[in-house]
Design a protein around this motif. Structure first.
Motif, mmCIF file in Angstrom:
data_model
loop_
_atom_site.group_PDB
_atom_site.id
_atom_site.type_symbol
_atom_site.label_atom_id
_atom_site.label_comp_id
_atom_site.label_asym_id
_atom_site.label_seq_id
_atom_site.Cartn_x
_atom_site.Cartn_y
_atom_site.Cartn_z
ATOM 1 N N VAL A 118 0.867 -0.981 -0.013
ATOM 2 C CA VAL A 118 0.114 -0.086 -0.021
ATOM 3 C C VAL A 118 0.852 1.265 -0.181
ATOM 4 C CG1 VAL A 118 -2.098 1.065 0.899
ATOM 5 C CG2 VAL A 118 -1.501 -1.241 1.414
ATOM 6 N N ASP A 119 0.670 2.031 -1.114
ATOM 7 C CA ASP A 119 1.643 3.271 -1.119
ATOM 8 C C ASP A 119 1.202 4.162 -1.984
ATOM 9 O OD1 ASP A 119 3.537 5.105 -1.462
ATOM 10 O OD2 ASP A 119 5.012 3.615 -0.510
ATOM 11 N N ASP A 120 0.882 5.483 -1.817
ATOM 12 C CA ASP A 120 0.379 6.522 -2.705
ATOM 13 C C ASP A 120 1.159 7.059 -3.875
ATOM 14 O OD1 ASP A 120 1.942 7.718 -0.711
ATOM 15 O OD2 ASP A 120 1.026 9.637 -1.243
ATOM 16 N N SER A 121 2.564 6.796 -3.698
ATOM 17 C CA SER A 121 3.522 7.027 -4.680
ATOM 18 C C SER A 121 3.895 6.026 -5.838
ATOM 19 C CB SER A 121 4.851 7.213 -4.013
ATOM 20 O OG SER A 121 6.007 7.605 -4.994
ATOM 21 N N ALA A 122 3.301 6.378 -6.994
ATOM 22 C CA ALA A 122 3.497 5.458 -8.189
ATOM 23 C C ALA A 122 4.999 4.719 -8.268
ATOM 24 C CB ALA A 122 2.982 5.878 -9.477
ATOM 25 N N VAL A 123 5.867 5.897 -7.831
ATOM 26 C CA VAL A 123 7.303 5.432 -7.817
ATOM 27 C C VAL A 123 7.568 4.340 -7.026
ATOM 28 C CG1 VAL A 123 9.412 6.363 -7.693
ATOM 29 C CG2 VAL A 123 8.234 7.492 -9.084
ATOM 30 N N ALA A 124 7.212 4.586 -5.576
ATOM 31 C CA ALA A 124 7.359 3.767 -4.645
ATOM 32 C C ALA A 124 6.834 2.306 -5.108
ATOM 33 C CB ALA A 124 6.843 4.283 -3.296
ATOM 34 N N ARG A 125 5.445 2.430 -5.219
ATOM 35 C CA ARG A 125 4.953 1.318 -5.782
ATOM 36 C C ARG A 125 5.517 0.344 -6.645
ATOM 37 N NH1 ARG A 125 0.319 4.378 -5.654
ATOM 38 N NH2 ARG A 125 -0.049 4.116 -8.158
ATOM 39 N N LYS A 126 6.129 1.007 -7.448
ATOM 40 C CA LYS A 126 6.900 0.193 -8.535
ATOM 41 C C LYS A 126 8.254 -0.516 -7.937
ATOM 42 C CE LYS A 126 5.068 2.712 -12.591
ATOM 43 N NZ LYS A 126 5.458 3.736 -13.617
ATOM 44 N N GLN A 127 8.895 0.552 -7.265
ATOM 45 C CA GLN A 127 10.072 0.118 -6.542
ATOM 46 C C GLN A 127 10.041 -1.357 -5.707
ATOM 47 O OE1 GLN A 127 11.403 3.624 -4.512
ATOM 48 N NE2 GLN A 127 12.864 4.199 -5.973
ATOM 49 N N VAL A 128 8.924 -1.313 -4.791
ATOM 50 C CA VAL A 128 8.534 -2.203 -3.949
ATOM 51 C C VAL A 128 8.150 -3.317 -4.784
ATOM 52 C CG1 VAL A 128 7.000 -2.909 -2.153
ATOM 53 C CG2 VAL A 128 7.884 -0.640 -2.235
ATOM 54 N N THR A 129 7.420 -3.581 -5.642
ATOM 55 C CA THR A 129 6.814 -4.380 -6.599
ATOM 56 C C THR A 129 7.938 -5.232 -7.184
ATOM 57 O OG1 THR A 129 4.736 -3.320 -7.034
ATOM 58 C CG2 THR A 129 5.495 -5.006 -8.432
ATOM 59 N N ARG A 130 9.011 -4.612 -7.939
ATOM 60 C CA ARG A 130 9.960 -4.914 -8.264
ATOM 61 C C ARG A 130 10.903 -5.897 -7.396
ATOM 62 N NH1 ARG A 130 10.045 -0.274 -12.009
ATOM 63 N NH2 ARG A 130 11.140 0.867 -10.431
ATOM 64 N N CYS A 131 11.352 -5.192 -6.103
ATOM 65 C CA CYS A 131 11.885 -5.777 -5.224
ATOM 66 C C CYS A 131 11.256 -7.038 -4.767
ATOM 67 C CB CYS A 131 12.075 -4.909 -4.006
ATOM 68 S SG CYS A 131 13.016 -5.675 -2.757
ATOM 69 N N LEU A 132 10.052 -7.054 -4.544
ATOM 70 C CA LEU A 132 9.220 -8.239 -4.120
ATOM 71 C C LEU A 132 9.103 -9.361 -5.100
ATOM 72 C CD1 LEU A 132 6.283 -6.559 -2.158
ATOM 73 C CD2 LEU A 132 8.625 -7.454 -1.338
ATOM 74 N N GLU A 133 8.850 -9.127 -6.458
ATOM 75 C CA GLU A 133 8.877 -9.950 -7.029
ATOM 76 C C GLU A 133 10.147 -10.599 -7.475
ATOM 77 O OE1 GLU A 133 7.269 -7.728 -10.656
ATOM 78 O OE2 GLU A 133 5.243 -8.309 -10.134
ATOM 79 N N SER A 134 11.225 -9.845 -7.292
ATOM 80 C CA SER A 134 12.660 -10.511 -7.204
ATOM 81 C C SER A 134 12.824 -11.563 -6.390
ATOM 82 C CB SER A 134 13.830 -9.637 -7.197
ATOM 83 O OG SER A 134 13.836 -8.692 -8.248
ATOM 84 N N VAL A 135 12.078 -11.481 -5.153
ATOM 85 C CA VAL A 135 12.089 -12.610 -4.244
ATOM 86 C C VAL A 135 11.358 -13.689 -4.693
ATOM 87 C CG1 VAL A 135 11.659 -13.171 -1.869
ATOM 88 C CG2 VAL A 135 12.587 -10.733 -2.206
ATOM 89 N N GLY A 136 10.525 -13.459 -5.369
ATOM 90 C CA GLY A 136 9.341 -14.631 -5.933
ATOM 91 C C GLY A 136 8.133 -14.672 -5.731
#
Length: 310
Positions: free
Chosen positions: A184-202
């Motif tokens: 949950v984040d209102d910043s589109a940039v932060a959402r993308k950063q977090v999503t890419r990181c988590l998807e790297s974990v799997g």
């Protein structure tokens, strides 16, 4: 200007009540902008600026503030507007984001307003995907725009988004495929950063833009007979968000017996000492400063390991 900032340090009682205070400022034009007081360290008349060779075009220079060299950014220029014209009479708002200190050059600083996060709304849908706003609100007759500072800083001084080798064990990526994480984040940039990181974990990621939307989503799961703690490995939530902040979202989840077991990590660019106390107050499980890919991935890895049979 000291009269504007003298009460900043006494504002922490607002947190956890879905309230915030905005410092209002302007660029060259009449449009009013706002920044959360929690991000502000001080406001001062623009000091002498020393040119920083090879710096980004929006960096006006470096100022020596109490013995510390701080980069000064023209926030208007960074958001696609004409740069501040009268630098001799301009002000600098010294801020702290993601454990980094920088100053924002603005034409005028006005006053602080006390608001409820419910009065803060996402930008109009017609404003486009590339706008620099995270939210808007109305103060008196003025529409106040809240700038997505995380987007500005990501463009001026990009952070490394790569996860270091060895942070994610191979066996974790296998187990991660069975889990989802709610962010949950209102910043589109932060959402993308977090999503890419988590998807790297799997893990799979469900990404929402504010606390109100997240709470409604979780309640929809409950209405469908599903338990959020079984659906998600964890919820990773920003704190500053329109409609409902992360503190209030966490408190709402903890007050519902059907959601009390959901693991919650508060993930924010706000400074850490105060947040550690608020984590305990609202019942979150952990607090993490933005944006540190290794730390974020590590939290997810540890959580998966705690739930994976040996």
């Amino acid at each position: 200007m000291s009269s504007v900032m003298e009460t900043v340090n006494s504002r922490t009682q607002l947190a956890g009540q879905n309230r915030l205070e905005l410092l209002l400022f302007r660029f060259n034009e009449s449009q009013v902008y706002g920044i959360n007081v929690f991000k502000v360290r001080e406001v001062l008349k623009c000091p002498k600026l020393n040119v920083l060779p090879m710096s980004h075009s929006v960096v006006c220079g470096v100022a020596n503030v109490r013995g510390v060299s701080i980069p000064i950014l023209d926030l208007a220029l960074a958001t696609g507007l004409p740069g501040v014209e009268d630098i001799d009479n301009a002000y600098v708002i010294i801020t702290e984001y993601n454990n980094k200190t920088q100053g924002f050059l603005v034409s005028a600083v006005e006053h602080i307003v006390n608001l409820n996060w419910e009065e803060i709304h996402p930008p109009p849908k017609g404003s486009g995907l590339d706008n620099y706003l995270t939210a808007v609100t109305r103060v008196g007759e003025h529409l106040v725009e809240i700038i997505d500072v995380e987007k500005v800083l990501a463009e001026v001084s990009p952070v490394c988004e790569e996860i270091s080798q060895g942070v994610i064990p191979p066996q974790t990526q296998v187990a991660a495929a069975h889990w989802r994480v709610l962010t949950v984040d209102d910043s589109a940039v932060a959402r993308k950063q977090v999503t890419r990181c988590l998807e790297s974990v799997g893990v799979q990621v469900v990404s929402l833009k504010d606390g109100r939307e997240a709470l409604e989503y979780l309640r929809t799961l409950l209405d469908a007979g599903k338990r959020p703690d079984e659906e998600f490995l964890m919820m990773i939530s920003d704190i500053e968000m329109p409609e409902m902040d992360g503190y209030t979202l966490t408190a709402e989840v903890r007050n519902d017996p059907r959601m009390q077991q959901l693991y919650i990590v508060l993930h924010t660019s706000l400074s850490g000492a105060f947040n550690q106390a608020m984590v305990k107050k609202v019942g979150a499980d952990d607090f993490l400063a933005k944006f540190r890919p290794d730390d974020l991935a590590g939290r997810v890895v540890d959580r998966i390991a705690s739930l994976t049979p040996a």
